[in-house]
Design a protein around this motif. Structure first.
Motif, PDB file in Angstrom:
ATOM      1  N   VAL A   1       0.837  -1.207   0.000  1.00 47.76           N
ATOM      2  CA  VAL A   1       0.000   0.000   0.000  1.00 47.76           C
ATOM      3  C   VAL A   1       0.872   1.257   0.000  1.00 47.76           C
ATOM      4  N   LEU A   2       1.918   1.286   0.836  1.00 47.69           N
ATOM      5  CA  LEU A   2       2.806   2.453   0.869  1.00 47.69           C
ATOM      6  C   LEU A   2       3.516   2.640  -0.468  1.00 47.69           C
ATOM      7  N   SER A   3       3.888   1.556  -1.095  1.00 45.83           N
ATOM      8  CA  SER A   3       4.531   1.629  -2.403  1.00 45.83           C
ATOM      9  C   SER A   3       3.582   2.223  -3.431  1.00 45.83           C
ATOM     10  N   ALA A   4       2.377   1.698  -3.498  1.00 48.60           N
ATOM     11  CA  ALA A   4       1.391   2.201  -4.459  1.00 48.60           C
ATOM     12  C   ALA A   4       1.086   3.672  -4.180  1.00 48.60           C
ATOM     13  N   TYR A   5       0.923   4.028  -2.920  1.00 47.74           N
ATOM     14  CA  TYR A   5       0.662   5.424  -2.544  1.00 47.74           C
ATOM     15  C   TYR A   5       1.788   6.331  -3.028  1.00 47.74           C
ATOM     16  N   SER A   6       3.014   5.917  -2.778  1.00 45.59           N
ATOM     17  CA  SER A   6       4.167   6.719  -3.171  1.00 45.59           C
ATOM     18  C   SER A   6       4.253   6.884  -4.687  1.00 45.59           C
ATOM     19  N   LEU A   7       3.984   5.832  -5.410  1.00 47.20           N
ATOM     20  CA  LEU A   7       4.019   5.910  -6.875  1.00 47.20           C
ATOM     21  C   LEU A   7       2.894   6.792  -7.413  1.00 47.20           C
ATOM     22  N   ILE A   8       1.753   6.783  -6.751  1.00 46.16           N
ATOM     23  CA  ILE A   8       0.610   7.584  -7.202  1.00 46.16           C
ATOM     24  C   ILE A   8       0.827   9.068  -6.921  1.00 46.16           C
ATOM     25  N   VAL A   9       1.265   9.417  -5.692  1.00 42.48           N
ATOM     26  CA  VAL A   9       1.411  10.840  -5.352  1.00 42.48           C
ATOM     27  C   VAL A   9       2.628  11.466  -6.004  1.00 42.48           C
ATOM     28  N   GLY A  10       3.628  10.669  -6.314  1.00 43.65           N
ATOM     29  CA  GLY A  10       4.823  11.192  -6.976  1.00 43.65           C
ATOM     30  C   GLY A  10       5.932  11.525  -5.997  1.00 43.65           C
ATOM     31  N   VAL A  11       7.129  11.439  -6.497  1.00 46.50           N
ATOM     32  CA  VAL A  11       8.320  11.625  -5.668  1.00 46.50           C
ATOM     33  C   VAL A  11       8.419  13.031  -5.093  1.00 46.50           C
ATOM     34  N   GLY A  12       8.151  14.050  -5.886  1.00 49.11           N
ATOM     35  CA  GLY A  12       8.317  15.425  -5.440  1.00 49.11           C
ATOM     36  C   GLY A  12       7.138  16.001  -4.690  1.00 49.11           C
TER      37      GLY A  12
ATOM     38  N   VAL B   1       4.412  16.943  -1.854  1.00 53.63           N
ATOM     39  CA  VAL B   1       4.416  17.154  -0.406  1.00 53.63           C
ATOM     40  C   VAL B   1       3.754  15.966   0.299  1.00 53.63           C
ATOM     41  N   ALA B   2       2.848  15.286  -0.391  1.00 58.57           N
ATOM     42  CA  ALA B   2       2.174  14.119   0.174  1.00 58.57           C
ATOM     43  C   ALA B   2       3.110  12.924   0.317  1.00 58.57           C
ATOM     44  N   ASN B   3       4.290  12.999  -0.255  1.00 63.77           N
ATOM     45  CA  ASN B   3       5.285  11.926  -0.134  1.00 63.77           C
ATOM     46  C   ASN B   3       5.997  12.082   1.214  1.00 63.77           C
ATOM     47  N   PHE B   4       5.260  11.849   2.284  1.00 62.26           N
ATOM     48  CA  PHE B   4       5.750  12.116   3.636  1.00 62.26           C
ATOM     49  C   PHE B   4       6.879  11.188   4.068  1.00 62.26           C
ATOM     50  N   LEU B   5       7.000  10.008   3.472  1.00 66.96           N
ATOM     51  CA  LEU B   5       8.068   9.083   3.852  1.00 66.96           C
ATOM     52  C   LEU B   5       9.351   9.299   3.058  1.00 66.96           C
ATOM     53  N   SER B   6       9.329  10.195   2.094  1.00 68.14           N
ATOM     54  CA  SER B   6      10.499  10.505   1.266  1.00 68.14           C
ATOM     55  C   SER B   6      10.926   9.330   0.393  1.00 68.14           C
ATOM     56  N   LEU B   7       9.992   8.606  -0.151  1.00 64.83           N
ATOM     57  CA  LEU B   7      10.351   7.487  -1.027  1.00 64.83           C
ATOM     58  C   LEU B   7      10.607   7.993  -2.440  1.00 64.83           C
ATOM     59  N   ASN B   8      11.721   7.591  -3.025  1.00 65.78           N
ATOM     60  CA  ASN B   8      11.936   7.838  -4.445  1.00 65.78           C
ATOM     61  C   ASN B   8      11.382   6.644  -5.222  1.00 65.78           C
ATOM     62  N   VAL B   9      11.506   6.660  -6.531  1.00 66.36           N
ATOM     63  CA  VAL B   9      10.944   5.581  -7.347  1.00 66.36           C
ATOM     64  C   VAL B   9      11.575   4.238  -6.974  1.00 66.36           C
TER      65      VAL B   9
END
Length: 134
Positions: A82-93, A95-103
C-alpha cells in the motif's frame, strides 16, 4: 524473525553516514530529504524509525508462535504494498510523499511487500498441513 531483524538493521543503518549518502540532507519527513540509503533508496528520519519499529514488531510477533510470524508477514507485507502504491501515485516530489520514497524505494517496498505476503502465504499452507496431519 529474520525479516524483523533485517528491518531493524536497515532502520539503524539509515542513520549512519557513509551507508546513507548525502547524510547532511537527511530530513525528518517529506520529499526534501534527499539522503540515499546505499546510494539508491531515498530515506528520511521518519522512514528509518518506522522501518526499525516494524522490525521490532516482527521480532515480537514471530517469537510468540508461527501464526504470529505469518500474521506479521501478511499484514506488514500488505502495508508495504500500500505504501509503495501510494508513493508511486502521489509522486516523488509531492508534499504528500511524507516518507520521502523515491521511485527505487517505492519499487523496493513493492518487492519487499510481495515477498513478505508470499512468505506468509507459504507459511499458511505449511501451518494448514501441520494442522491436518494431527
Amino acid at each position: 524473525m529474520g525479516v524483523g531483524i533485517v528491518l531493524i538493521v536497515v532502520g539503524i543503518l539509515g542513520f549512519i553516514p557513509g551507508v546513507t549518502s548525502q547524510y547532511d540532507s537527511l530530513a525528518f519527513v517529506g520529499p526534501n530529504s534527499t539522503a540515499l540509503f546505499l546510494g539508491v533508496f531515498q530515506v528520511s528520519m521518519l522512514l528509518n524509525i518506522i522501518q526499525a519499529l516494524i522490525g521490532v514488531i516482527g521480532v515480537v510477533m514471530s517469537r510468540s508462535n508461527p501464526m504470529g510470524a505469518r500474521n506479521f508477514l501478511m499484514g506488514f507485507g500488505l502495508l508495504y504494498i500500500v505504501l509503495s502504491a501510494y508513493s508511486l501515485i502521489v509522486g516523488v516530489g509531492s508534499v504528500a510523499n511524507f516518507l520521502s520514497l523515491n521511485v527505487m524505494g517505492a519499487w523496493g517496498f513493492m518487492v519487499l511487500g510481495l515477498a513478505m505476503v508470499g512468505a506468509g502465504w507459504l507459511m499458511s499452507r505449511h501451518l494448514a498441513d501441520d494442522a491436518t496431519a494431527r
